[in-house]
Structures are given as C-alpha cells and as structure tokens.
Design an enzyme around this catalytic site. Structure first.
Site, PDB file in Angstrom:
ATOM      1  N   SER A   3     -12.869  -5.294   1.999  1.00  0.00           N
ATOM      2  CA  SER A   3     -13.897  -4.604   1.205  1.00  0.00           C
ATOM      3  C   SER A   3     -15.298  -4.982   1.702  1.00  0.00           C
ATOM      4  O   SER A   3     -16.178  -5.336   0.901  1.00  0.00           O
ATOM      5  CB  SER A   3     -13.755  -4.912  -0.291  1.00  0.00           C
ATOM      6  OG  SER A   3     -12.478  -4.525  -0.773  1.00  0.00           O
ATOM      7  N   TYR A  17       0.851  -1.194   0.000  1.00  0.00           N
ATOM      8  CA  TYR A  17       0.000   0.000   0.000  1.00  0.00           C
ATOM      9  C   TYR A  17       0.886   1.243   0.000  1.00  0.00           C
ATOM     10  O   TYR A  17       1.431   1.658   1.009  1.00  0.00           O
ATOM     11  CB  TYR A  17      -0.950   0.031   1.203  1.00  0.00           C
ATOM     12  CG  TYR A  17      -1.927  -1.132   1.289  1.00  0.00           C
ATOM     13  CD1 TYR A  17      -2.235  -1.911   0.181  1.00  0.00           C
ATOM     14  CD2 TYR A  17      -2.563  -1.437   2.489  1.00  0.00           C
ATOM     15  CE1 TYR A  17      -3.135  -2.971   0.268  1.00  0.00           C
ATOM     16  CE2 TYR A  17      -3.467  -2.492   2.591  1.00  0.00           C
ATOM     17  CZ  TYR A  17      -3.732  -3.257   1.472  1.00  0.00           C
ATOM     18  OH  TYR A  17      -4.629  -4.297   1.578  1.00  0.00           O
TER      19      TYR A  17
HETATM   20  N1  NAP Z   1      -6.187  -8.559   1.244  1.00  0.00           N
HETATM   21  C1  NAP Z   1      -6.502  -7.874   0.172  1.00  0.00           C
HETATM   22  O1  NAP Z   1      -6.185  -8.269  -0.942  1.00  0.00           O
HETATM   23  C2  NAP Z   1      -7.261  -6.588   0.312  1.00  0.00           C
HETATM   24  C3  NAP Z   1      -7.896  -6.020  -0.800  1.00  0.00           C
HETATM   25  C4  NAP Z   1      -8.611  -4.826  -0.628  1.00  0.00           C
HETATM   26  C5  NAP Z   1      -8.677  -4.237   0.634  1.00  0.00           C
HETATM   27  N2  NAP Z   1      -8.036  -4.805   1.692  1.00  0.00           N
HETATM   28  C6  NAP Z   1      -8.101  -4.219   3.058  1.00  0.00           C
HETATM   29  O2  NAP Z   1      -9.467  -4.064   3.417  1.00  0.00           O
HETATM   30  C7  NAP Z   1      -9.733  -2.727   3.802  1.00  0.00           C
HETATM   31  C8  NAP Z   1     -11.155  -2.350   3.448  1.00  0.00           C
HETATM   32  O3  NAP Z   1     -11.451  -2.597   2.091  1.00  0.00           O
HETATM   33  P1  NAP Z   1     -11.699  -1.455   1.004  1.00  0.00           P
HETATM   34  O4  NAP Z   1     -11.125  -0.154   1.480  1.00  0.00           O
HETATM   35  O5  NAP Z   1     -11.272  -2.007  -0.295  1.00  0.00           O
HETATM   36  O6  NAP Z   1     -13.279  -1.367   0.887  1.00  0.00           O
HETATM   37  P2  NAP Z   1     -14.500  -1.013   1.848  1.00  0.00           P
HETATM   38  O7  NAP Z   1     -14.061  -0.963   3.260  1.00  0.00           O
HETATM   39  O8  NAP Z   1     -15.567  -1.933   1.439  1.00  0.00           O
HETATM   40  O9  NAP Z   1     -14.900   0.447   1.334  1.00  0.00           O
HETATM   41  C9  NAP Z   1     -14.062   1.544   1.428  1.00  0.00           C
HETATM   42  C10 NAP Z   1     -14.677   2.681   0.616  1.00  0.00           C
HETATM   43  O10 NAP Z   1     -15.949   3.011   1.162  1.00  0.00           O
HETATM   44  C11 NAP Z   1     -16.006   4.371   1.540  1.00  0.00           C
HETATM   45  N3  NAP Z   1     -16.729   4.399   2.835  1.00  0.00           N
HETATM   46  C12 NAP Z   1     -16.326   3.829   4.005  1.00  0.00           C
HETATM   47  N4  NAP Z   1     -17.261   3.986   4.967  1.00  0.00           N
HETATM   48  C13 NAP Z   1     -18.287   4.656   4.383  1.00  0.00           C
HETATM   49  C14 NAP Z   1     -19.546   5.111   4.845  1.00  0.00           C
HETATM   50  N5  NAP Z   1     -19.946   4.891   6.095  1.00  0.00           N
HETATM   51  N6  NAP Z   1     -20.353   5.785   3.965  1.00  0.00           N
HETATM   52  C15 NAP Z   1     -19.952   6.007   2.680  1.00  0.00           C
HETATM   53  N7  NAP Z   1     -18.773   5.591   2.185  1.00  0.00           N
HETATM   54  C16 NAP Z   1     -17.946   4.933   3.031  1.00  0.00           C
HETATM   55  C17 NAP Z   1     -14.567   4.828   1.634  1.00  0.00           C
HETATM   56  O11 NAP Z   1     -14.440   6.177   1.250  1.00  0.00           O
HETATM   57  P3  NAP Z   1     -13.945   7.336   2.272  1.00  0.00           P
HETATM   58  O12 NAP Z   1     -12.522   7.069   2.570  1.00  0.00           O
HETATM   59  O13 NAP Z   1     -14.163   8.559   1.466  1.00  0.00           O
HETATM   60  O14 NAP Z   1     -14.840   7.218   3.469  1.00  0.00           O
HETATM   61  C18 NAP Z   1     -13.862   3.936   0.616  1.00  0.00           C
HETATM   62  O15 NAP Z   1     -13.941   4.496  -0.677  1.00  0.00           O
HETATM   63  C19 NAP Z   1      -8.658  -1.917   3.073  1.00  0.00           C
HETATM   64  O16 NAP Z   1      -8.444  -0.671   3.701  1.00  0.00           O
HETATM   65  C20 NAP Z   1      -7.472  -2.844   3.152  1.00  0.00           C
HETATM   66  O17 NAP Z   1      -6.814  -2.666   4.402  1.00  0.00           O
HETATM   67  C21 NAP Z   1      -7.344  -5.978   1.542  1.00  0.00           C
END
Ligand code: NAP
Length: 335
Positions: free
Chosen positions: A210, A57
């Site tokens: 996610s 990241y």
């Molecule tokens: N192991 C892997 O391969 C892998 C892959 C992807 C992700 N991850 C990990 O999983 C974590 C979470 O996944 P993710 O970030 O992909 O997706 P997520 O948590 O499903 O969604 C994050 C997105 O949603 C928005 N958001 C969050 N809370 C919200 C709310 N209450 N209302 C409206 N929008 C909201 C955020 O924008 P804002 O920032 O503008 O709030 C961001 O764009 C990542 O940070 C990472 O650490 C791991």
C-alpha cells in the site's frame, strides 16, 4: 528499469514491483481477466520484474491470473506469493465481517505451497511470505517448514509480512529472511521506529505494501469518494469522509513537491519510499495501464536531501487522522 537487491540476498528485482491484489480482490469485484492479462504483459514490457500476489487474493483467483499471464515470461520475472490466512469455506480472510482466521501449521504450509505452485504454473516460488504471524504456531516451526521447502527446491526465498522485530529475529535465525513486506508510506511510518533498523542490521530487504496509501496519496480520493461494500476501504477508519477530509493536508504537501519536481503526487509518494533505503522495493497496485506508467515513472524522480527534509518537516506537522485498520486487523500486525 533500475534494479534493486532485497537485502543481502541474491534476489534482484525492478526497483518498483507490481501489486496484483486489486486485480481480483479487496478493491471491488475482480477485474476483466483479459484486460488484466494484457496489463501484466505490459508491465513486463516496461521492465517490471517483481509481481506480488497471495493465496488469499480471490481466494486463488489472483494467483491463477498471475500464473497464466506471466507464464510466457517465466524466466524474466520473480513472483512473490503468501500463505497463512485460513481460507476454508465460511472463513472471512479479509476480515470484512470480523476477525480473519490464520493457519501457519507446517503441514498446512506444505499444502498451501503445492496449491500455489500449480496455480502459478511454476516449479519454484521465488519469494514465499507468511502473510500474518500466527500466534498459535511458533515462528521457528514456520521458518523450519519453509526451510524444508527451500531444500526441496519448491521455494527460493523466505519472507514475512507485518511481523514484529522479535519474530523477524527468531525466524531469521532458523531460515534467513530475504524480505519483509509491511505497510509503509507517508501516512504510515511506524516501521521507521524499530522495523527498518532491524532489517538494516540483519540485511533483510523491505517491500512496502500500500505504498500509495491504498490510492489516497495519489490525490485522486477526497471526502466525496464512495466505496461500496465489496471495497475493503469501506471498512477502514482512515477512509471515512471526515478522515479523508482531514488528511488532505498530506495531498497538499505531495502536490506542492510534485509541482516543483514536475511529477505527480503518486510519483512523489513512491520516490520518497525509494529514497529511504536502497534495499526498499515498493509494490504499488493498479488495474490501469496509464497509472502503471505513471507509477513506474517514479524511478526517474530524484528527491534531493533538501526535498526530503522539506517533506519530513511538512509531514511532521500533519497528524494523520483515522486508524489504518479496524482494531481486529491491527491486532494481527506487529506480533
Ligand atoms: N502483505 C499484506 O498484508 C498486503 C496488504 C495490502 C496489499 N498488499 C500488496 O501490496 C500491493 C499494493 O497495495 P494496495 O493495492 O493495497 O495499495 P496501493 O498500491 O497503495 O494503492 C492501490 C490503489 O491506488 C490506485 N492507484 C494506483 N496507482 C494510481 C495512480 N497513479 N493514480 C491514482 N490512483 C492510483 C489503484 O486503483 P486503480 O486500480 O484504479 O488504478 C488502487 O485503488 C497489493 O496489490 C498487494 O499485492 C499486501
């Protein structure tokens, strides 16, 4: 905040963790460091004790941010990080241009861990995941390398990400796996078929990434949303205007349940995950304090068995449109 144990391990963390990726990577340019530092501190104040980052990241930037911001709270929190993407110069770890390279050779794992320890400013990594299974390195060798790092006190717990069930079993036989981190949410339920039963059988915790469908399940993204080229979602079939439009049926479902429970769609999406198993710990990502508050508020939303049946019935009638990943990235999962 309530705590949960990851499987049979002694790793106990807040029921909802914080995904830190979007602070530095994947969803547009890195965010302001001071603001993100304050947000990480605010998360600790609110009882979040589980933070998710990875070497890739940034690369590196996110580990540096998390390491500095959480240094004052070292004894109160668990930091999870990951190795396994090739992040040498000119590599394409996010697959924005094609197929990302992998590197889980044991000597590389050791090097990667030394770097992560420095950037995270810790003496031991609480949870170390292999980010993607590397087809060129037997999983026994990976598990053996992590086992040595655990014996050396540099790592506490071993995890895998997007691994298939045979790989999970083979790794677990060499070094017990504490947690699997894979995508899981109301619009990606594939882990229910084989992965979750295997984790249950082996006593391995599950960390859905996610969990808000990369933002979609919050109801704040519709077919008019635009993602610039620095936003990974611009490359995802599920984020084309057509797919976003077709999938609004899921938002309508979440909205209806949210109204009934006096909650928000994001909270229902997270509460649904929490209700699946007591050893599931989602890690929603956000860069905004009010959304952090909203997301952790999901721990107080209790879905009854009737609510869960209603959600299942309604969701079964919705065929989600668009692949979650382009084919090359999908091929790197489930191996
Ligand atoms: N192991 C892997 O391969 C892998 C892959 C992807 C992700 N991850 C990990 O999983 C974590 C979470 O996944 P993710 O970030 O992909 O997706 P997520 O948590 O499903 O969604 C994050 C997105 O949603 C928005 N958001 C969050 N809370 C919200 C709310 N209450 N209302 C409206 N929008 C909201 C955020 O924008 P804002 O920032 O503008 O709030 C961001 O764009 C990542 O940070 C990472 O650490 C791991």
């Amino acid at each position: 905040m309530h705590k949960r144990k990851l499987g049979n391990s002694d790793l106990e963390v807040s029921a909802i963790g914080l995904g830190c990726m979007g602070m530095s990577f994947s969803y547009g340019p890195p965010k302001d460091k001071q603001e993100m530092t304050a947000l990480l501190g605010a998360a600790v104040d609110r009882g979040v004790t589980f933070f998710d980052t990875a070497e890739v990241y940034g690369p590196y930037l996110n580990e540096e941010l998390v390491g500095e911001a959480l240094a004052p709270f070292r004894n109160q929190v668990a930091i999870a990080t990951k190795f396994g993407f090739d992040i040498s110069p000119n590599s394409d770890p996010r697959g924005m241009k094609g197929s990302p390279g992998l590197n889980s050779r044991p000597e590389h794992i050791q090097e990667a861990v030394e770097g992560s320890l420095k950037r995270l400013k810790v003496e031991t990594i609480d949870l170390l995941y292999q980010h993607r299974v590397d087809p060129n390195v037997p999983i026994e060798d990976v598990a053996g390398a992590v086992k040595e790092l655990i014996q050396a006190g540099k790592v506490k717990h071993f995890g895998l990400s997007e691994a298939g069930v045979q790989t999970i079993r083979r790794a677990h036989a060499v070094q017990p796996v504490t947690a699997l981190q894979s995508e899981y949410s109301l619009w990606w339920r594939k882990p229910e078929a084989e992965v979750i039963p295997t984790l249950e059988e082996l006593g391995i915790g599950f960390v859905p990434y996610s969990p808000l469908g990369k933002g979609f399940l919050t109801g704040k993204i519709d077919e008019n949303a635009t993602f610039d080229s620095s936003d990974f979602r611009s490359t995802l079939p599920r984020f084309t205007p057509e797919a976003l439009k077709a999938n609004q049926a899921l938002i309508n479902l979440l909205g209806a349940i949210a109204q009934r429970k006096q909650a928000t769609p994001a909270q229902i999406a997270l509460a649904w995950l929490l209700a699946q198993k007591p050893w599931i710990v989602p890690i929603p990502g956000t860069t905004k304090l009010h959304r952090l508050d909203e997301n952790i508020g999901a721990v107080s939303v209790e879905l009854t068995s009737d609510d869960l049946l209603d959600i299942d019935d309604a969701a079964a009638k919705i065929a989600v449109q668009g692949a979650r990943y382009p084919e090359k990235l999908e091929q790197m999962t489930g191996r």
